[in-house]
Design a protein around this motif. Structure first.
Motif, PDB file in Angstrom:
ATOM      1  N   LEU A  61     -29.685 -14.383 -13.272  1.00 52.19           N
ATOM      2  CA  LEU A  61     -28.507 -15.216 -13.509  1.00 52.19           C
ATOM      3  C   LEU A  61     -27.640 -14.627 -14.611  1.00 52.19           C
ATOM      4  N   ASP A  62     -28.272 -14.059 -15.650  1.00 46.38           N
ATOM      5  CA  ASP A  62     -27.513 -13.421 -16.727  1.00 46.38           C
ATOM      6  C   ASP A  62     -26.698 -12.241 -16.206  1.00 46.38           C
ATOM      7  N   GLU A  63     -27.251 -11.543 -15.215  1.00 43.83           N
ATOM      8  CA  GLU A  63     -26.618 -10.321 -14.704  1.00 43.83           C
ATOM      9  C   GLU A  63     -25.827 -10.560 -13.426  1.00 43.83           C
ATOM     10  N   ALA A  64     -25.842 -11.804 -12.915  1.00 44.44           N
ATOM     11  CA  ALA A  64     -25.114 -12.111 -11.686  1.00 44.44           C
ATOM     12  C   ALA A  64     -23.622 -11.866 -11.874  1.00 44.44           C
ATOM     13  N   VAL A  65     -22.978 -11.395 -10.822  1.00 47.28           N
ATOM     14  CA  VAL A  65     -21.540 -11.125 -10.842  1.00 47.28           C
ATOM     15  C   VAL A  65     -20.812 -12.337 -10.281  1.00 47.28           C
ATOM     16  N   LEU A  66     -19.938 -12.928 -11.076  1.00 45.69           N
ATOM     17  CA  LEU A  66     -19.155 -14.083 -10.647  1.00 45.69           C
ATOM     18  C   LEU A  66     -17.870 -13.595  -9.984  1.00 45.69           C
ATOM     19  N   CYS A  67     -17.580 -14.088  -8.766  1.00 48.47           N
ATOM     20  CA  CYS A  67     -16.413 -13.625  -8.009  1.00 48.47           C
ATOM     21  C   CYS A  67     -15.573 -14.819  -7.557  1.00 48.47           C
ATOM     22  N   ASP A  68     -14.283 -14.584  -7.410  1.00 45.58           N
ATOM     23  CA  ASP A  68     -13.383 -15.644  -6.963  1.00 45.58           C
ATOM     24  C   ASP A  68     -13.480 -15.906  -5.472  1.00 45.58           C
ATOM     25  N   ASP A  69     -13.738 -14.840  -4.700  1.00 48.32           N
ATOM     26  CA  ASP A  69     -13.786 -14.991  -3.253  1.00 48.32           C
ATOM     27  C   ASP A  69     -14.704 -13.936  -2.639  1.00 48.32           C
ATOM     28  N   ILE A  70     -14.921 -14.035  -1.338  1.00 43.15           N
ATOM     29  CA  ILE A  70     -15.824 -13.111  -0.652  1.00 43.15           C
ATOM     30  C   ILE A  70     -15.282 -11.694  -0.693  1.00 43.15           C
ATOM     31  N   ALA A  71     -13.985 -11.548  -0.516  1.00 48.28           N
ATOM     32  CA  ALA A  71     -13.396 -10.203  -0.509  1.00 48.28           C
ATOM     33  C   ALA A  71     -13.743  -9.455  -1.792  1.00 48.28           C
ATOM     34  N   ARG A 183     -13.396  -3.253   0.276  1.00 45.44           N
ATOM     35  CA  ARG A 183     -12.075  -3.274  -0.348  1.00 45.44           C
ATOM     36  C   ARG A 183     -11.037  -2.587   0.557  1.00 45.44           C
ATOM     37  N   GLU A 184     -11.422  -1.462   1.151  1.00 45.84           N
ATOM     38  CA  GLU A 184     -10.499  -0.709   2.012  1.00 45.84           C
ATOM     39  C   GLU A 184     -10.224  -1.454   3.321  1.00 45.84           C
ATOM     40  N   ILE A 185     -11.267  -2.107   3.871  1.00 43.77           N
ATOM     41  CA  ILE A 185     -11.066  -2.894   5.088  1.00 43.77           C
ATOM     42  C   ILE A 185     -10.176  -4.098   4.805  1.00 43.77           C
ATOM     43  N   GLU A 186     -10.369  -4.720   3.652  1.00 49.47           N
ATOM     44  CA  GLU A 186      -9.565  -5.882   3.284  1.00 49.47           C
ATOM     45  C   GLU A 186      -8.094  -5.499   3.140  1.00 49.47           C
ATOM     46  N   ALA A 187      -7.830  -4.335   2.542  1.00 50.58           N
ATOM     47  CA  ALA A 187      -6.448  -3.870   2.387  1.00 50.58           C
ATOM     48  C   ALA A 187      -5.821  -3.575   3.749  1.00 50.58           C
ATOM     49  N   LEU A 188      -6.599  -3.013   4.654  1.00 48.03           N
ATOM     50  CA  LEU A 188      -6.098  -2.740   6.004  1.00 48.03           C
ATOM     51  C   LEU A 188      -5.770  -4.043   6.727  1.00 48.03           C
ATOM     52  N   ALA A 189      -6.676  -5.016   6.626  1.00 44.39           N
ATOM     53  CA  ALA A 189      -6.453  -6.310   7.268  1.00 44.39           C
ATOM     54  C   ALA A 189      -5.188  -6.977   6.722  1.00 44.39           C
ATOM     55  N   ALA A 190      -5.023  -6.921   5.397  1.00 40.03           N
ATOM     56  CA  ALA A 190      -3.853  -7.541   4.769  1.00 40.03           C
ATOM     57  C   ALA A 190      -2.559  -6.840   5.209  1.00 40.03           C
ATOM     58  N   ARG A 226     -13.313   5.996   6.204  1.00 38.88           N
ATOM     59  CA  ARG A 226     -12.120   5.986   5.351  1.00 38.88           C
ATOM     60  C   ARG A 226     -10.969   6.709   6.052  1.00 38.88           C
ATOM     61  N   THR A 227     -11.293   7.752   6.809  1.00 37.42           N
ATOM     62  CA  THR A 227     -10.268   8.476   7.569  1.00 37.42           C
ATOM     63  C   THR A 227      -9.653   7.573   8.629  1.00 37.42           C
ATOM     64  N   ASP A 228     -10.497   6.774   9.307  1.00 35.08           N
ATOM     65  CA  ASP A 228      -9.985   5.829  10.305  1.00 35.08           C
ATOM     66  C   ASP A 228      -8.999   4.856   9.665  1.00 35.08           C
ATOM     67  N   VAL A 229      -9.366   4.337   8.502  1.00 32.92           N
ATOM     68  CA  VAL A 229      -8.522   3.353   7.820  1.00 32.92           C
ATOM     69  C   VAL A 229      -7.176   3.970   7.439  1.00 32.92           C
ATOM     70  N   GLN A 230      -7.223   5.179   6.885  1.00 33.29           N
ATOM     71  CA  GLN A 230      -5.975   5.863   6.515  1.00 33.29           C
ATOM     72  C   GLN A 230      -5.088   6.081   7.733  1.00 33.29           C
ATOM     73  N   MET A 231      -5.718   6.458   8.869  1.00 28.08           N
ATOM     74  CA  MET A 231      -4.950   6.688  10.088  1.00 28.08           C
ATOM     75  C   MET A 231      -4.303   5.400  10.584  1.00 28.08           C
ATOM     76  N   LEU A 232      -5.048   4.286  10.544  1.00 30.52           N
ATOM     77  CA  LEU A 232      -4.515   3.014  11.023  1.00 30.52           C
ATOM     78  C   LEU A 232      -3.390   2.508  10.129  1.00 30.52           C
ATOM     79  N   HIS A 233      -3.505   2.733   8.820  1.00 30.14           N
ATOM     80  CA  HIS A 233      -2.372   2.423   7.937  1.00 30.14           C
ATOM     81  C   HIS A 233      -1.152   3.241   8.359  1.00 30.14           C
TER      82      HIS A 233
END
Length: 245
Positions: A61-71, A183-190, A226-233
């Motif tokens: 619990l001391d080392e748990a990472v607190l996040c705002d959302d799933i992304a 992170r890269e998939i989320e940016a592509l989706a957005a 990562r190459t696929d993501v760059q190409m789709l962008h």
């Protein structure tokens, strides 16, 4: 500091009770897992009730990472599993807990980072949450009483991880398989959602949210490098430029 032992991260999504977070920490540590991430806990963080229930696993619990959302919680991950006991209409690979942890161990041995999502106690993960995962872990439970306590679900998955982890031979990742991170998939989706919004693709308005969830589900289902993501962008940028000419 979390241990350096290769392992999946366990992500508790909107947990409702500190006691259940503590029980999850205890279950994880029982089976040698110590990478916990907590998304938007209902009763705030840190939690005294979680610490009391952890009973010797308070370090997690001391080392748990607190996040705002799933992304944010899975931004550094290459593959994500979502646990659910209920049938879902989203099309994804579906694993048993045992097979999911075998798959996770193979991926981690290949150099990937993986995570498992666990939903809130009352109703579990929503479709919008599961759409951000690559696969589903379907827990076989009594269909007349499908509600599974958060700590129990974590314990079940952690147990299957320990059973599997020692059986996998580690090897170097194929340098050509440089998988895209969350992170890269989320940016592509957005990027696609923004441009499709501009093009008024999400119509009629009452169906827009469901269409966006289905689109996000499509991206998470694809094994993209990562190459696929760059190409789709690049494809989308070029299409927009061509339309503006």
């Amino acid at each position: 500091m979390p241990s350096e032992t290769p392992q999946p991260g366990f992500v508790l999504v909107r947990p409702q009770m500190g006691e259940n977070i503590g029980a999850a920490a205890r279950a994880m540590w029982n089976f040698g897992l110590d990478r916990m991430r907590v998304v938007a806990p209902r009763d705030g963080w840190p939690s005294e009730r979680a610490v009391a229930m952890a009973s010797g696993a308070g370090r997690l619990l001391d080392e748990a990472v607190l996040c705002d959302d799933i992304a944010a919680a899975v931004a550094d991950c290459h593959y994500v599993y979502a646990t659910t006991a209920r049938p879902r209409e989203l099309v994804k690979p579906v694993f048993s807990p045992e097979r999911a942890m075998q798959d996770a161990a193979e991926r981690i041995a290949a150099g990937e980072r993986v995570a498992v999502l666990f939903g809130p106690e009352r109703a579990g993960l929503e479709n919008a949450d599961i759409a951000q995962a690559n696969a589903i872990i379907s827990v076989p439970v009594n269909p007349k009483f499908a509600s599974l306590n958060l700590g129990q679900c974590v314990l079940l998955t952690a147990y299957e991880w320990m059973r599997t982890a020692g059986e996998v031979t580690h090897f170097e990742n194929d340098p050509k398989g440089d998988w895209a991170s969350g992170r890269e998939i989320e940016a592509l989706a957005a990027h696609y959602e923004e441009r499709l919004d501009d093009a008024r693709f999400f119509y009629p308005p009452e169906k827009a949210e469901g269409m966006k969830v289905n689109l996000r589900n499509l991206w998470s289902r694809l094994p993209l490098t990562r190459t696929d993501v760059q190409m789709l962008h690049g494809v989308l940028r070029q299409l927009v430029r061509g339309k503006d000419r």
